[in-house]
Design a protein around this motif. Structure first.
Motif, PDB file in Angstrom:
ATOM      1  N   ARG A 300       0.831  -1.211   0.000  1.00 25.28           N
ATOM      2  CA  ARG A 300       0.000   0.000   0.000  1.00 25.28           C
ATOM      3  C   ARG A 300       0.862   1.255   0.000  1.00 25.28           C
ATOM      4  O   ARG A 300       0.389   2.333  -0.373  1.00 25.28           O
ATOM      5  N   ARG A 303       5.368   3.353  -4.221  1.00 24.46           N
ATOM      6  CA  ARG A 303       5.221   4.630  -4.915  1.00 24.46           C
ATOM      7  C   ARG A 303       4.062   4.597  -5.915  1.00 24.46           C
ATOM      8  O   ARG A 303       3.276   5.544  -6.006  1.00 24.46           O
ATOM      9  N   GLU A 304       3.975   3.502  -6.681  1.00 27.04           N
ATOM     10  CA  GLU A 304       2.947   3.416  -7.722  1.00 27.04           C
ATOM     11  C   GLU A 304       1.543   3.516  -7.148  1.00 27.04           C
ATOM     12  O   GLU A 304       0.612   3.978  -7.821  1.00 27.04           O
ATOM     13  N   ASN A 305       1.374   3.103  -5.895  1.00 29.19           N
ATOM     14  CA  ASN A 305       0.068   3.189  -5.263  1.00 29.19           C
ATOM     15  C   ASN A 305      -0.161   4.553  -4.614  1.00 29.19           C
ATOM     16  O   ASN A 305      -1.271   5.090  -4.634  1.00 29.19           O
ATOM     17  N   GLU A 307       1.072   7.454  -5.581  1.00 24.15           N
ATOM     18  CA  GLU A 307       0.861   8.539  -6.545  1.00 24.15           C
ATOM     19  C   GLU A 307      -0.518   8.504  -7.205  1.00 24.15           C
ATOM     20  O   GLU A 307      -0.871   9.422  -7.941  1.00 24.15           O
ATOM     21  N   LYS A 308      -1.302   7.475  -6.911  1.00 24.24           N
ATOM     22  CA  LYS A 308      -2.690   7.489  -7.370  1.00 24.24           C
ATOM     23  C   LYS A 308      -3.521   8.524  -6.611  1.00 24.24           C
ATOM     24  O   LYS A 308      -4.508   9.042  -7.127  1.00 24.24           O
ATOM     25  N   GLU A 309      -3.102   8.807  -5.374  1.00 24.44           N
ATOM     26  CA  GLU A 309      -3.866   9.716  -4.520  1.00 24.44           C
ATOM     27  C   GLU A 309      -3.160  11.029  -4.224  1.00 24.44           C
ATOM     28  O   GLU A 309      -3.808  12.023  -3.898  1.00 24.44           O
ATOM     29  N   TYR A 310      -1.835  11.037  -4.329  1.00 21.73           N
ATOM     30  CA  TYR A 310      -1.063  12.204  -3.927  1.00 21.73           C
ATOM     31  C   TYR A 310      -0.133  12.639  -5.054  1.00 21.73           C
ATOM     32  O   TYR A 310       0.284  11.826  -5.882  1.00 21.73           O
ATOM     33  N   LYS A 331      -3.015  16.275  -3.713  1.00 26.10           N
ATOM     34  CA  LYS A 331      -3.189  16.399  -5.166  1.00 26.10           C
ATOM     35  C   LYS A 331      -4.436  17.231  -5.471  1.00 26.10           C
ATOM     36  O   LYS A 331      -5.537  16.934  -4.997  1.00 26.10           O
ATOM     37  N   GLY A 335      -4.436  17.462 -10.855  1.00 25.15           N
ATOM     38  CA  GLY A 335      -3.260  16.606 -10.700  1.00 25.15           C
ATOM     39  C   GLY A 335      -2.021  17.325 -10.228  1.00 25.15           C
ATOM     40  O   GLY A 335      -0.989  16.683  -9.974  1.00 25.15           O
TER      41      GLY A 335
END
Length: 618
Positions: A300, A303-305, A307-310, A331, A335
Motif C-alpha cells: 500500500r 510509490r505506484e500506489n 501517486e494514485k492519490e497524492y 493532489k 493533478g
C-alpha cells in the motif's frame, strides 16, 4: 584550511584547520589554526572529532565536560557532487552501555548549512560548557576572518524546527541555518532530539523541507547547552569546476551506486523509497515492530500506489544530480501539487508507517511531518513507538499511553507531539530504556542502545558492529537480499574490511550516494583531492584512514563500558525466528556466535595496536 603540502600522509602537520572553541558559560572565544595529526584530521568529520573525544571520556552526556563538536569534511562546499555534509559529534544522551556510560557518536546532514559554515572560514566549532540562557550563534565571514556572535534566543523558544529557521531567515541574508525543535529544548525528557538544517528548497518555498542530523540525540545535547540555533552567513564563492571533477560528477550521477536512486522517468527506482520494491518480494519490509507477516500490506506504500492519490515530486539537494528523495503533496483536481505534506525517504517512511501499522500514505506523511517539526530522530522515535505498540498488543491488562495500538493514527500522532513537548519521557528516552522499565527487552529493536534502521536484523547481522547506526556506519544491509551472501567468509570480509568503509563519507563531507558500494577509497575521490587541493593520496591511503577511524570507534565503545554481550542482535530474532522472511537463516545463535568469533579475531589485535598508539600520543 591551510594546505602547505601536497603529501598529507608524510606531512599532515603542514595542513592546518581553523577552529573556534566557544565557552558558552563565559562567552570566551578562542580561534586557532590546528596542525593535523594524520589523514583522518585532514579529511575531517567524525575522523577528526572522535580523536578529540577520545582524550576526554565522560561519565554522563549532560555535563559541562561533554563538548559538542561541529565540523565539516574536506570536500564539504567543494565542487565535488554531494559535498554538503555537516557533522555534530559528542557523547550521546541516547546511546549508552549497560554500565550507564554514554557512547561517542556523530550525526550528519546535508542541506546548504555545511557549505555556508565552511565558507565563513571556519572548519570546526567546539561548544564547551552551557549557556545560562537560550542563545543562538551567528557565524559570519568577514575580511578579518570568521567571527561568532552570541545572541539571545528567547524569542525562538518553543518554536518548531521550521519556524525557527524561517524566523531567522528574515534577519540574515546569504545565510543558512541549523536549529533544534521543542524536543531538543526538552532535553531532559527527550534524548533523541535532532538538528534540522535548512535547504535551498525550504528557504525558497517556505515549506518545511529541511534535512536532519538525527542519530544519537545531538539536538538534545544542543538543547542542554541552551543553543537553539546556528546561523552560518557567508557569500557563495565562485567555484570553478575542473574537467577532472566534472567527469567525476558525471560518473556519480550515472554510476551503479546512485543510478538506482534516480527518478523512474530517468531509469532509476524512484529514490530511497525504492527499497520497498526490493525488499517486499522477500517479505523483509519491517512491519509491526520488525515482524513481517508475509502479506501484501507494505505494498500500500509503494510509490505506484501512493501517486494514485497524492502528487509527488522527485528532488535533489542543492547542486546535486542524485534525485534521491521525494516530496509528497496533496493532489489538486488537475493533478498538480497542493499542500506540502512531507519528504519521503525510506527509513522515516517505513518506521513511521508500515512498522507501526499505518498503511495510509497521507497519515504517514503527517506523522513524519510531526516528527520533523518537533525535531526528533525518525529512526529512534519510530522504533521506540513500535516497541510501545508491541507491548500494548501483548499486555491487554497493562496498557501504556491510553492503550494506543498498531495503526491508531490519531493516538500515535498525538503521542509524537506530546513526546516532542516533553510530556512522554518514557518514549523520548528510547527503546532500550523503555524496555528496561517494562522488563521485556527481547523485542526492543536496538543494538548497543541505538535503534536500528528499517532493515530486518535477520538480514543484517552487521548491525552488531556498526558504531553509529547500521545503515550509516556498516554497509551490510543489502548483502543478503541484494547480493545473496550467506557464507561466513563473505560476511567476515564485509564487516571487517569492505562494508565498514561506508563510514568514510562521514569524514570527508560527501553523501554516501557518491559511491555507496565502495566508500571513499576510490579513484574518483583521489581525483577530486588532487584537482581541488593538489593533495597526493592513494585509494589505499583513504581506506586505511577510514579503517583507523572505525577501529577508534570500537575502542571508544569499549572504554565506555560495552561488554561482548552487548554486541548482539535483539533477542527475539533468534528466540522466535520469523517464518515469513524468505531467504537463508543467518541470524540464528550458532551462526552469530561463529561470525562473532571470526570478526573479533580480526578487530581485537587492531584495536590493541591503535589503543597503544593513542596512549603514546596522549
Amino acid at each position: 584550511m591551510q594546505i602547505l603540502t601536497t603529501d598529507p600522509i608524510k606531512e599532515p602537520s603542514r595542513i592546518l584547520y581553523h577552529r573556534c572553541v566557544l565557552d558558552l558559560q563565559s562567552g570566551r572565544q578562542t580561534f586557532t589554526d590546528i596542525p593535523c595529526n594524520n589523514l583522518e584530521d585532514v579529511l575531517g568529520g567524525f575522523g577528526r572529532s572522535f580523536q578529540q573525544l577520545a582524550k576526554r571520556p565522560v561519565g554522563q552526556a549532560y555535563c559541562a565536560e561533554n563538548p559538542l563538536i561541529i565540523n565539516t569534511g574536506l570536500l564539504t562546499g567543494s565542487s565535488a557532487m554531494t559535498g554538503m555534509r555537516t557533522y555534530f559529534s559528542a557523547y550521546s544522551p541516547l546511546k549508552q552501555s549497560l554500565k550507564g556510560l554514554p557512547a561517542a557518536i556523530w550525526s550528519a546532514a546535508s542541506g546548504k548549512f555545511g557549505a555556508k559554515f565552511k565558507w565563513t572560514g571556519l572548519d570546526e566549532l567546539i561548544l564547551e560548557n552551557r549557556s545560562d540562557k537560550p542563545v543562538y550563534l551567528v557565524i559570519r565571514h568577514t575580511d578579518q576572518g570568521p567571527q561568532i556572535e552570541v545572541k539571545s534566543a528567547e524569542h525562538l523558544g518553543g518554536l518548531t524546527t521550521h519556524e525557527k529557521i524561517m524566523a531567522l531567515q528574515q534577519h540574515y541574508e546569504d545565510a543558512h541555518f541549523a536549529a533544534i525543535g521543542p524536543a531538543g529544548e526538552n532535553w531532559q525528557q527527550v534524548l533523541m532530539g535532532s538538528v534540522a538544517l535548512s535547504t535551498e528548497n525550504q528557504l525558497r518555498s517556505g515549506e518545511d523541507k529541511q534535512r536532519f542530523a538525527g542519530r544519537g540525540g545531538m539536538g538534545s545535547l544542543m538543547g542542554y547547552k541552551n543553543v537553539l540555533a546556528l546561523v552560518a552567513q557567508a557569500p557563495d564563492p565562485e567555484i570553478s569546476l575542473t574537467a577532472v571533477v566534472k567527469k567525476v560528477n558525471f560518473n556519480v550521477i550515472k554510476g551503479g551506486g546512485s543510478a538506482r536512486l534516480q527518478p523512474i522517468k530517468r531509469g532509476g527506482g524512484g529514490g530511497t523509497w525504492a527499497a520497498y520494491d526490493v525488499m517486499q518480494p522477500f517479505h523483509a519490509v519491517p512491519i509491526n515492530n520488525f515482524r513481517p507477516q508475509g502479506n501484501d500490506l507494505p505494498e500500500r506504500m509503494l510509490r505506484e500506489n501512493v501517486e494514485k492519490e497524492y502528487a509527488l515530486e522527485s528532488s535533489a539537494c542543492w547542486r546535486c544530480g542524485i534525485t534521491c528523495h521525494n516530496y509528497v503533496y496533496e493532489k489538486k483536481a488537475d493533478g498538480s501539487c497542493g499542500e506540502f505534506l512531507a519528504k519521503f525517504d525510506y527509513e522515516p517512511l517505513n518506521l513511521l508507517s508500515t512498522n507501526i501499522g499505518v498503511h495510509h500514505p497521507g497519515q504517514a506523511a503527517r506523522l513524519i511531518q510531526a516528527c520533523d517539526l518537533m525535531g526528533m530522530d525518525a529512526i529512534s522515535l519510530g522504533v521506540t513507538l513500535a516497541y510501545l505498540l508491541s507491548w500494548n498488543e501483548r499486555h491487554a491488562d497493562q496498557q501504556l499511553h491510553g492503550g494506543v495500538r498498531f495503526g491508531d493514527y490519531q493516538k500515535i500522532r498525538e503521542l509524537i507531539l506530546e513526546t516532542g513537548r516533553g510530556n512522554c519521557p518514557d518514549v523520548g528516552s528510547g527503546s532500550m530504556r523503555l524496555a528496561q522499565k517494562t522488563g521485556e527487552t527481547d523485542y526492543a529493536y536496538h543494538v548497543k542502545g541505538l535503534e536500528i534502521a528499517a532493515y530486518q536484523p535477520e538480514t543484517n547481522p552487521g548491525y552488531i558492529w556498526a558504531i553509529a547506526g547500521g545503515h550509516m556506519s556498516m554497509g551490510t544491509y543489502g548483502m543478503l537480499i541484494r547480493e545473496g551472501k550467506t557464507d561466513i567468509e563473505s560476511w567476515v570480509a564485509a564487516i571487517t574490511r569492505d562494508k565498514l568503509q561506508i563510514v568514510g563519507f562521514d569524514m570527508i563531507g560527501l553523501c554516501k550516494f557518491f559511491d555507496i558500494s565502495n566508500g571513499i577509497g576510490t579513484q574518483m575521490v583521489v581525483d577530486c583531492l588532487k584537482s581541488d587541493f593538489n593533495l597526493e593520496v592513494t585509494q589505499e591511503d583513504l581506506k586505511t584512514a577510514v579503517r583507523r577511524a572505525f577501529i577508534l570507534g570500537l575502542i571508544m565503545e569499549k572504554r565506555q563500558g560495552y561488554t561482548m554481550a552487548e554486541y548482539a542482535l535483539p533477542a527475539e530474532v533468534a528466540k522466535e525466528p520469523n517464518p515469513h522472511i524468505k531467504g537463508s537463516d543467518i541470524s540464528n545463535l550458532a551462526y552469530i556466535e561463529q561470525l562473532s568469533q571470526r570478526v573479533w579475531a580480526v578487530f581485537k589485535p587492531e584495536m590493541e595496536q591503535v589503543e597503544k598508539e593513542l596512549l603514546e600520543r596522549y
